[in-house]
Design a protein around this motif. Structure first.
Motif, PDB file in Angstrom:
ATOM      1  N   ASN A  49      -9.460 -32.443  -5.973  1.00  0.00           N
ATOM      2  CA  ASN A  49     -10.242 -32.230  -7.193  1.00  0.00           C
ATOM      3  C   ASN A  49      -9.376 -32.217  -8.450  1.00  0.00           C
ATOM      4  N   ILE A  50      -8.067 -32.317  -8.264  1.00  0.00           N
ATOM      5  CA  ILE A  50      -7.147 -32.328  -9.408  1.00  0.00           C
ATOM      6  C   ILE A  50      -6.733 -33.771  -9.669  1.00  0.00           C
ATOM      7  N   GLU A  51      -7.184 -34.317 -10.774  1.00  0.00           N
ATOM      8  CA  GLU A  51      -6.879 -35.713 -11.076  1.00  0.00           C
ATOM      9  C   GLU A  51      -5.371 -35.903 -11.220  1.00  0.00           C
ATOM     10  N   PHE A  52      -4.891 -37.066 -10.752  1.00  0.00           N
ATOM     11  CA  PHE A  52      -3.471 -37.371 -10.883  1.00  0.00           C
ATOM     12  C   PHE A  52      -3.114 -37.455 -12.362  1.00  0.00           C
ATOM     13  N   GLY A  53      -2.051 -36.761 -12.716  1.00  0.00           N
ATOM     14  CA  GLY A  53      -1.657 -36.668 -14.112  1.00  0.00           C
ATOM     15  C   GLY A  53      -1.810 -35.261 -14.655  1.00  0.00           C
ATOM     16  N   ARG A  54      -2.641 -34.460 -13.986  1.00  0.00           N
ATOM     17  CA  ARG A  54      -2.836 -33.074 -14.428  1.00  0.00           C
ATOM     18  C   ARG A  54      -1.756 -32.148 -13.871  1.00  0.00           C
ATOM     19  N   LEU A  55      -1.297 -32.447 -12.663  1.00  0.00           N
ATOM     20  CA  LEU A  55      -0.287 -31.612 -12.008  1.00  0.00           C
ATOM     21  C   LEU A  55       0.966 -32.447 -11.788  1.00  0.00           C
ATOM     22  N   SER A  56       2.071 -32.009 -12.365  1.00  0.00           N
ATOM     23  CA  SER A  56       3.325 -32.758 -12.245  1.00  0.00           C
ATOM     24  C   SER A  56       3.957 -32.538 -10.877  1.00  0.00           C
ATOM     25  N   LYS A  90       3.412 -27.227 -17.067  1.00  0.00           N
ATOM     26  CA  LYS A  90       4.160 -26.860 -18.273  1.00  0.00           C
ATOM     27  C   LYS A  90       5.183 -25.777 -17.956  1.00  0.00           C
ATOM     28  N   PHE A  91       4.778 -24.823 -17.133  1.00  0.00           N
ATOM     29  CA  PHE A  91       5.686 -23.756 -16.712  1.00  0.00           C
ATOM     30  C   PHE A  91       6.884 -24.351 -15.974  1.00  0.00           C
ATOM     31  N   ALA A  92       6.603 -25.263 -15.037  1.00  0.00           N
ATOM     32  CA  ALA A  92       7.667 -25.852 -14.218  1.00  0.00           C
ATOM     33  C   ALA A  92       8.646 -26.666 -15.053  1.00  0.00           C
ATOM     34  N   ALA A  93       8.159 -27.224 -16.149  1.00  0.00           N
ATOM     35  CA  ALA A  93       9.030 -28.040 -17.002  1.00  0.00           C
ATOM     36  C   ALA A  93       9.954 -27.193 -17.867  1.00  0.00           C
ATOM     37  N   LYS A  94       9.610 -25.931 -18.060  1.00  0.00           N
ATOM     38  CA  LYS A  94      10.363 -25.098 -18.994  1.00  0.00           C
ATOM     39  C   LYS A  94      11.164 -23.981 -18.344  1.00  0.00           C
ATOM     40  N   PHE A  95      10.693 -23.491 -17.193  1.00  0.00           N
ATOM     41  CA  PHE A  95      11.295 -22.282 -16.643  1.00  0.00           C
ATOM     42  C   PHE A  95      11.646 -22.456 -15.167  1.00  0.00           C
ATOM     43  N   PRO A  96      12.694 -21.786 -14.704  1.00  0.00           N
ATOM     44  CA  PRO A  96      13.100 -21.885 -13.298  1.00  0.00           C
ATOM     45  C   PRO A  96      12.120 -21.172 -12.378  1.00  0.00           C
ATOM     46  N   LEU A  97      12.104 -21.617 -11.132  1.00  0.00           N
ATOM     47  CA  LEU A  97      11.226 -21.014 -10.137  1.00  0.00           C
ATOM     48  C   LEU A  97      11.697 -19.607  -9.806  1.00  0.00           C
ATOM     49  N   SER A  98      10.766 -18.660  -9.844  1.00  0.00           N
ATOM     50  CA  SER A  98      11.062 -17.281  -9.469  1.00  0.00           C
ATOM     51  C   SER A  98       9.797 -16.654  -8.913  1.00  0.00           C
ATOM     52  N   GLU A  99       9.829 -16.304  -7.638  1.00  0.00           N
ATOM     53  CA  GLU A  99       8.639 -15.746  -7.007  1.00  0.00           C
ATOM     54  C   GLU A  99       8.334 -14.336  -7.503  1.00  0.00           C
ATOM     55  N   ASP A 100       9.255 -13.757  -8.259  1.00  0.00           N
ATOM     56  CA  ASP A 100       9.017 -12.427  -8.818  1.00  0.00           C
ATOM     57  C   ASP A 100       8.312 -12.496 -10.169  1.00  0.00           C
ATOM     58  N   ASN A 101       8.084 -13.712 -10.651  1.00  0.00           N
ATOM     59  CA  ASN A 101       7.458 -13.871 -11.960  1.00  0.00           C
ATOM     60  C   ASN A 101       5.945 -13.678 -11.844  1.00  0.00           C
ATOM     61  N   ILE A 126       2.183 -19.790 -22.244  1.00  0.00           N
ATOM     62  CA  ILE A 126       3.398 -19.577 -21.459  1.00  0.00           C
ATOM     63  C   ILE A 126       4.540 -19.108 -22.349  1.00  0.00           C
ATOM     64  N   GLU A 127       4.695 -19.771 -23.508  1.00  0.00           N
ATOM     65  CA  GLU A 127       5.755 -19.379 -24.429  1.00  0.00           C
ATOM     66  C   GLU A 127       5.541 -17.953 -24.932  1.00  0.00           C
ATOM     67  N   SER A 128       4.285 -17.598 -25.179  1.00  0.00           N
ATOM     68  CA  SER A 128       3.976 -16.242 -25.655  1.00  0.00           C
ATOM     69  C   SER A 128       4.331 -15.206 -24.600  1.00  0.00           C
ATOM     70  N   PHE A 129       4.042 -15.538 -23.344  1.00  0.00           N
ATOM     71  CA  PHE A 129       4.353 -14.604 -22.266  1.00  0.00           C
ATOM     72  C   PHE A 129       5.859 -14.362 -22.181  1.00  0.00           C
ATOM     73  N   TYR A 130       6.631 -15.441 -22.290  1.00  0.00           N
ATOM     74  CA  TYR A 130       8.076 -15.276 -22.171  1.00  0.00           C
ATOM     75  C   TYR A 130       8.691 -14.613 -23.394  1.00  0.00           C
ATOM     76  N   ALA A 131       8.084 -14.826 -24.546  1.00  0.00           N
ATOM     77  CA  ALA A 131       8.553 -14.106 -25.728  1.00  0.00           C
ATOM     78  C   ALA A 131       8.310 -12.609 -25.551  1.00  0.00           C
ATOM     79  N   ALA A 132       7.142 -12.279 -25.007  1.00  0.00           N
ATOM     80  CA  ALA A 132       6.821 -10.873 -24.744  1.00  0.00           C
ATOM     81  C   ALA A 132       7.759 -10.293 -23.692  1.00  0.00           C
TER      82      ALA A 132
END
Length: 242
Positions: A71-78, A43-54, A2-8
């Motif tokens: 199927n997603i164990e609690f703790g995997r998705l914030s 991780k994305f949600a913790a660092k960057f604002p919501l934007s449907e254009d992203n 995610i950080e690499s994408f935003y740096a790019a």
């Protein structure tokens, strides 16, 4: 990643952005049994604002949307990650694997988990899975009235950011009345509005799943020749778009 994408993105390195997204897609295709998109979305949600254009956010949302939430164990998705998922798929015609009752169930249990282990345990007991409900002739038979929700108001507060993205109109009225409303964690006005909307709708007018409902089966595969022209089959018969 995610950080690499935003740096790019910051340095306008389009080719690098495309490479990162292609790598992400290839990783999902090659490791379908080890899908880390819920963690990445959190991780994305913790660092960057919501934007449907992203573009990268949309890729993450699409990847998580086709995973049944059960199927997603609690703790995997914030909670923030789940909010992004529900916001980006709300009233959209995109593939989605989870019936709306299960969306509420997962949201409520996740909210309770933020409050206390006791609240989490109680919500797990009072909110059976959709499959469990289907095995009961009458949802009123679900025995949950005597299980007090510890810190009910705190659970409601944690759940509040997600409530507006839950499409309650898609949930069966009897489930609303027998299971969800007695919890006391959804504002009465929302429940009342849903009852009013349901009174104006025929039951067949609305699917119980948002977007384009998909069926995922890991043990069996669908026979394409028997599914008709309206079904789109992918992943060697494991995923079906109805």
């Amino acid at each position: 990643m995610i950080e690499s994408f935003y740096a790019a993105d910051y340095f306008q390195l389009t080719e690098l952005q495309n490479f990162i997204m292609k790598t992400f897609n290839n990783t999902l295709e090659e490791n379908c049994t080890e899908n880390y998109s819920p963690e990445l979305l959190s991780k994305f949600a913790a660092k960057f604002p919501l934007s449907e254009d992203n573009i990268f956010l949309n890729l993450l949302v699409e990847a998580v949307a086709v995973i049944p939430l059960n199927n997603i164990e609690f703790g995997r998705l914030s909670i923030a990650g789940l909010q992004y998922l529900l916001s980006c798929t709300n009233e959209k015609k995109n593939p989605f694997a989870t019936p709306e009752y299960e969306v509420f169930r997962y949201s409520a249990i996740l909210a309770a988990k933020q409050v206390s282990n006791d609240a989490h345990k109680t919500l797990m007991e009072r909110l059976p899975t959709f499959e469990q409900i289907e095995k009961v002739v009458d949802s009123a038979q679900v025995d949950n009235d005597d299980k007090l929700i510890i810190n009910r108001q705190n659970v409601a507060s944690e759940l509040d950011p997600l409530v507006e993205y839950v499409d309650f109109i898609r949930i069966d009225g009897q489930i609303l009345a027998d299971i969800i409303e007695p919890l006391g964690i959804i504002p009465a006005k929302i429940i009342l509005d849903v009852y009013r909307q349901k009174a104006r709708l025929y039951k067949s007018e609305l699917s119980n799943t948002r977007g384009i409902p998909i069926t995922i089966c890991s043990k069996y595969v669908w026979d394409e020749s028997e599914c008709g022209s309206n079904a789109l089959i992918e992943d060697n018969g494991k995923i079906v778009y109805l």
